[in-house]
Design a protein around this motif. Structure first.
Motif, PDB file in Angstrom:
ATOM      1  N   ALA A 103     -13.112 -36.163  13.368  1.00  0.00           N
ATOM      2  CA  ALA A 103     -14.389 -35.834  14.013  1.00  0.00           C
ATOM      3  C   ALA A 103     -14.172 -35.371  15.452  1.00  0.00           C
ATOM      4  O   ALA A 103     -14.906 -34.515  15.950  1.00  0.00           O
ATOM      5  CB  ALA A 103     -15.320 -37.044  13.970  1.00  0.00           C
ATOM      6  N   SER A 104     -13.136 -35.913  16.119  1.00  0.00           N
ATOM      7  CA  SER A 104     -12.958 -35.611  17.536  1.00  0.00           C
ATOM      8  C   SER A 104     -11.761 -34.718  17.866  1.00  0.00           C
ATOM      9  O   SER A 104     -11.679 -34.183  18.973  1.00  0.00           O
ATOM     10  CB  SER A 104     -12.833 -36.923  18.326  1.00  0.00           C
ATOM     11  OG  SER A 104     -11.736 -37.663  17.820  1.00  0.00           O
ATOM     12  N   SER A 105     -10.818 -34.566  16.935  1.00  0.00           N
ATOM     13  CA  SER A 105      -9.636 -33.762  17.269  1.00  0.00           C
ATOM     14  C   SER A 105      -8.880 -33.325  16.015  1.00  0.00           C
ATOM     15  O   SER A 105      -9.237 -33.687  14.900  1.00  0.00           O
ATOM     16  CB  SER A 105      -8.704 -34.574  18.170  1.00  0.00           C
ATOM     17  OG  SER A 105      -8.175 -35.669  17.448  1.00  0.00           O
ATOM     18  N   THR A 106      -7.806 -32.595  16.261  1.00  0.00           N
ATOM     19  CA  THR A 106      -6.884 -32.201  15.207  1.00  0.00           C
ATOM     20  C   THR A 106      -5.583 -32.933  15.458  1.00  0.00           C
ATOM     21  O   THR A 106      -5.045 -32.889  16.563  1.00  0.00           O
ATOM     22  CB  THR A 106      -6.653 -30.676  15.223  1.00  0.00           C
ATOM     23  OG1 THR A 106      -7.915 -30.030  15.024  1.00  0.00           O
ATOM     24  CG2 THR A 106      -5.696 -30.253  14.140  1.00  0.00           C
ATOM     25  N   ILE A 107      -5.092 -33.613  14.439  1.00  0.00           N
ATOM     26  CA  ILE A 107      -3.871 -34.394  14.570  1.00  0.00           C
ATOM     27  C   ILE A 107      -2.838 -33.878  13.574  1.00  0.00           C
ATOM     28  O   ILE A 107      -3.143 -33.668  12.396  1.00  0.00           O
ATOM     29  CB  ILE A 107      -4.147 -35.897  14.316  1.00  0.00           C
ATOM     30  CG1 ILE A 107      -5.134 -36.422  15.361  1.00  0.00           C
ATOM     31  CG2 ILE A 107      -2.855 -36.702  14.325  1.00  0.00           C
ATOM     32  CD1 ILE A 107      -5.599 -37.840  15.113  1.00  0.00           C
ATOM     33  N   THR A 108      -1.631 -33.664  14.072  1.00  0.00           N
ATOM     34  CA  THR A 108      -0.526 -33.265  13.213  1.00  0.00           C
ATOM     35  C   THR A 108       0.304 -34.514  12.904  1.00  0.00           C
ATOM     36  O   THR A 108       0.744 -35.209  13.819  1.00  0.00           O
ATOM     37  CB  THR A 108       0.360 -32.219  13.907  1.00  0.00           C
ATOM     38  OG1 THR A 108      -0.450 -31.081  14.233  1.00  0.00           O
ATOM     39  CG2 THR A 108       1.500 -31.783  13.005  1.00  0.00           C
ATOM     40  N   VAL A 109       0.484 -34.789  11.620  1.00  0.00           N
ATOM     41  CA  VAL A 109       1.266 -35.946  11.182  1.00  0.00           C
ATOM     42  C   VAL A 109       2.561 -35.412  10.567  1.00  0.00           C
ATOM     43  O   VAL A 109       2.531 -34.563   9.682  1.00  0.00           O
ATOM     44  CB  VAL A 109       0.487 -36.804  10.160  1.00  0.00           C
ATOM     45  CG1 VAL A 109       1.348 -37.954   9.654  1.00  0.00           C
ATOM     46  CG2 VAL A 109      -0.805 -37.320  10.776  1.00  0.00           C
ATOM     47  N   ASN A 110       3.680 -35.917  11.085  1.00  0.00           N
ATOM     48  CA  ASN A 110       5.002 -35.508  10.599  1.00  0.00           C
ATOM     49  C   ASN A 110       5.717 -36.673   9.940  1.00  0.00           C
ATOM     50  O   ASN A 110       5.579 -37.817  10.376  1.00  0.00           O
ATOM     51  CB  ASN A 110       5.880 -35.017  11.758  1.00  0.00           C
ATOM     52  CG  ASN A 110       5.349 -33.762  12.398  1.00  0.00           C
ATOM     53  OD1 ASN A 110       4.695 -32.949  11.765  1.00  0.00           O
ATOM     54  ND2 ASN A 110       5.628 -33.591  13.676  1.00  0.00           N
TER      55      ASN A 110
END
Length: 161
Positions: A103-110
């Protein structure tokens, strides 16, 4: 016909069935599968050949065609491409990445797998839009990174899954 030795620069070796140059060794060997010949390409420092393929018969239809500069350069190019593809495949197997929109951001998960023989493990990490690290935890090397597992990890405030 006797093999002859042509010394080259930097320890290079140029013989009809054995060439060593540019960090590679090409060796013409008897093909175990049939009565023909094969060539193997071994990169310096490696135990196993990067490439093994059929080799052309010579004019007498009994002995192999001698190695020469153009053939060696073609073999080096082909073997290098095989290694490059293998490295790309290994990288794709050991490094996965998923982008999750919250809802608040874009997160990249590696997920980065460390295939250590004694203690294999993986690192699960999260990064914000700017590329700054948000979280990092150690997980089992067989952890399956999927959109669902990434979203669940984010929802659980990055606690170890």
């Amino acid at each position: 016909m006797q093999d002859h030795f042509e010394p080259g620069q930097n320890g290079a070796l140029h013989e009809p069935r054995l060439w060593r140059d540019d960090g590679w060794t090409a060796r013409v060997i008897k093909n175990d599968d049939d009565e023909g010949w094969a060539v193997e390409m071994i990169k310096d420092g490696e135990a196993e050949p990067a490439l093994v393929g059929p080799w052309t018969m010579g004019r007498d239809k009994k002995n192999p065609k001698p190695l020469d500069t153009p053939a060696f350069h073609t073999l080096v190019k082909t073997a290098s491409e095989v290694l490059r593809r293998h490295e790309q495949q290994l990288h794709a197997t050991l490094h996965k990445s998923i982008v999750v929109n919250t809802a608040s951001s874009t997160i990249t998960v590696n997920l980065d797998i460390v295939p250590d023989e004694d203690d294999p493990y993986a690192t699960l990490s999260a990064y914000d839009d700017a590329g700054d690290a948000i979280a990092e935890v150690r997980v089992a090397p067989n952890f399956k990174l999927s959109r669902a597992s990434a979203e669940q990890w984010i929802e659980n405030e990055f606690r170890r899954p």
